[in-house]
Design an enzyme around this catalytic site. Structure first.
Site, mmCIF file in Angstrom:
data_model
loop_
_atom_site.group_PDB
_atom_site.id
_atom_site.type_symbol
_atom_site.label_atom_id
_atom_site.label_comp_id
_atom_site.label_asym_id
_atom_site.label_seq_id
_atom_site.Cartn_x
_atom_site.Cartn_y
_atom_site.Cartn_z
ATOM 1 C CG HIS A 99 130.118 -17.200 9.525
ATOM 2 N ND1 HIS A 99 130.936 -18.123 9.998
ATOM 3 C CD2 HIS A 99 129.804 -17.679 8.529
ATOM 4 C CE1 HIS A 99 130.895 -19.164 9.183
ATOM 5 N NE2 HIS A 99 130.181 -18.961 8.335
ATOM 6 C CG ASP A 112 130.975 -18.239 13.414
ATOM 7 O OD1 ASP A 112 130.005 -18.305 13.306
ATOM 8 O OD2 ASP A 112 132.108 -17.968 12.467
ATOM 9 C CB SER A 116 131.454 -20.547 6.092
ATOM 10 O OG SER A 116 130.089 -20.954 6.321
#
Length: 422
Positions: free
Chosen positions: A356, A309, A246
């Site tokens: 995620h 995602d 991320s």
């Protein structure tokens, strides 16, 4: 008449004994054969990685390794994913702890404390970043392949830098800034057309407040430590591997670009040290100029993404690499992904709790058959999602924990999922 439990024919005892010995010998032989086969497979796998490590690190842009996914590359992706997962496991979110917002463990014991003590690497430095004007917090670490058996297995000495993803409120704020700014990381050639997301850039370069655990910006810490390691191992075959999840994947890519732009991976060497980014669930980081510059500098990026995602579609939902046909001044305003995409599909059940989640990424890579999700398999993925939710709730129950970050994150992802129809 013989008593119960005795042999009716004493002469049969040697025969029975020989039969037992024969069975035992057969079992021992089979066990040895299986052990030898396992060792052979392990040795073959190790030698294969050592002989093709440059390809695995992207020297040919992972040609013929992604579709279908090569087993050696799969194992390496999982291995680096677990190194990133260690960042989450070691991050201290207990506000009552003396190490709040820092690593729970010392450098020497961290890998063992998070369950990967036999990884063959040693941590050399912890890295801290200051989002905005907030106190710097632990963001990741630098490690080096130190075990000589591991070095031989890898085919080189690997320098590893990993970054965790977003956890705190200030980090979410940095993520959501969504404005392009010139990177200007090379003081001798600022390259105004190379632009990156301002929130990520600020996190990478800011040094707003002092911390007893860190000195200087995230960038300064990283460049200083990498320079030291390269100098120490200047006569060895090296690789530089940057991995993150991320927001962490954004920092990994920024650092990879910075290394190559400054020429740190070429200093004093006949050829550049291979620099590779393993990006897990990463958003876009910069514009088309940034993408093209990374490619020209030879920064290799493997993007591991779940196609459902929403974070991997940000920023630049509308202005992105798909609109390059606009050309002209628009190109500087278009966000663009860098590198080769390895697309995963594990969200057919539409479970926003695991869409995620790094652990779900790793689980799917370990068990690729789970990618073919049927409707009656949804419960298994739902359980993973429920575990994720329970972890979040536990964090929110802790004294003084800022629940806004989790609530806002869920709201942002939920809104995006609805608006884009995922």
């Amino acid at each position: 008449m013989p008593r119960c439990g005795s042999s009716a024919d004493p002469s049969s005892a040697p025969v029975a004994s020989r039969a037992v010995q024969s069975v035992a010998t057969s079992i021992a032989t089979s066990t040895k054969r299986l052990r030898d086969q396992a060792q052979s497979r392990s040795s073959s796998s190790s030698s294969s990685l050592a002989s093709m490590w440059r390809d695995v690190q992207g020297s040919n842009n992972w040609r013929d390794l992604v579709k279908p996914l090569n087993s050696i590359l799969r194992d390496e992706i999982v291995r680096y994913g677990e190194f990133v997962s260690a960042c989450y496991k070691a991050f201290d979110l207990d506000s009552a702890s003396k190490r709040y917002l820092n690593c729970k463990y010392g450098k020497r014991s961290m890998f063992e404390d998070v369950g990967i003590g036999n990884c063959g690497y040693e941590v050399t430095k912890y890295i801290y970043a200051a989002p905005g004007t907030e106190t710097p917090r632990w963001i990741g670490y630098v490690a080096v392949a130190s075990d000589e058996d591991e070095v031989r297995r890898l085919g080189r000495r690997d320098v590893l830098v990993t970054f965790r993803g977003t956890v705190t409120r200030a980090e979410w704020a940095a993520n959501l800034m969504s404005a392009l700014a010139p990177a200007r990381l090379d003081p001798h050639d600022p390259r105004p057309d190379v632009k990156v997301e301002s929130g990520f850039l600020s996190l990478y370069t800011s040094d707003e407040s002092a911390s007893r655990f860190s000195q200087g910006s995230c960038r300064e810490q990283l460049l200083g430590e990498l320079s030291r390691i390269i100098t120490k191992h200047r006569d060895e075959e090296l690789s530089i591997t940057l991995a993150g999840h991320s927001m962490g994947s954004s920092l990994a890519l920024l650092f990879g670009y910075d290394i190559a732009e400054l020429g740190l991976n070429r200093s004093g060497r006949k050829s550049a040290i291979p620099t590779t980014v393993y990006s897990f669930a990463g958003p876009r980081v910069g514009n088309l100029g940034f993408k093209e510059r990374c490619e020209r500098l030879g920064v290799k990026v493997l993007r591991i993404v779940n196609i459902h995602d929403p974070v991997t579609k940000l920023p630049g939902v509308f202005l992105n690499e798909n609109f390059r046909v606009l050309g002209g001044p628009w190109s500087c305003s278009c966000y663009a992904h860098v590198g080769i995409e390895l697309a995963l599909d594990f969200f057919k059940v539409r479970n926003p709790a695991c869409v995620h989640d790094l652990e779900t990424y790793i689980r799917l890579l370990k068990c690729p058959k789970l990618g073919k999700i049927e409707k009656n398999h949804g419960d298994q993925f739902g359980n993973w999602g429920l575990n994720f939710i329970h972890k979040a709730k536990e964090l929110m129950r802790r004294e003084n924990f800022d629940a806004w970050a989790w609530q806002d994150a869920a709201r942002q992802v939920g809104n995006l999922v609805q608006s884009l129809g995922f």
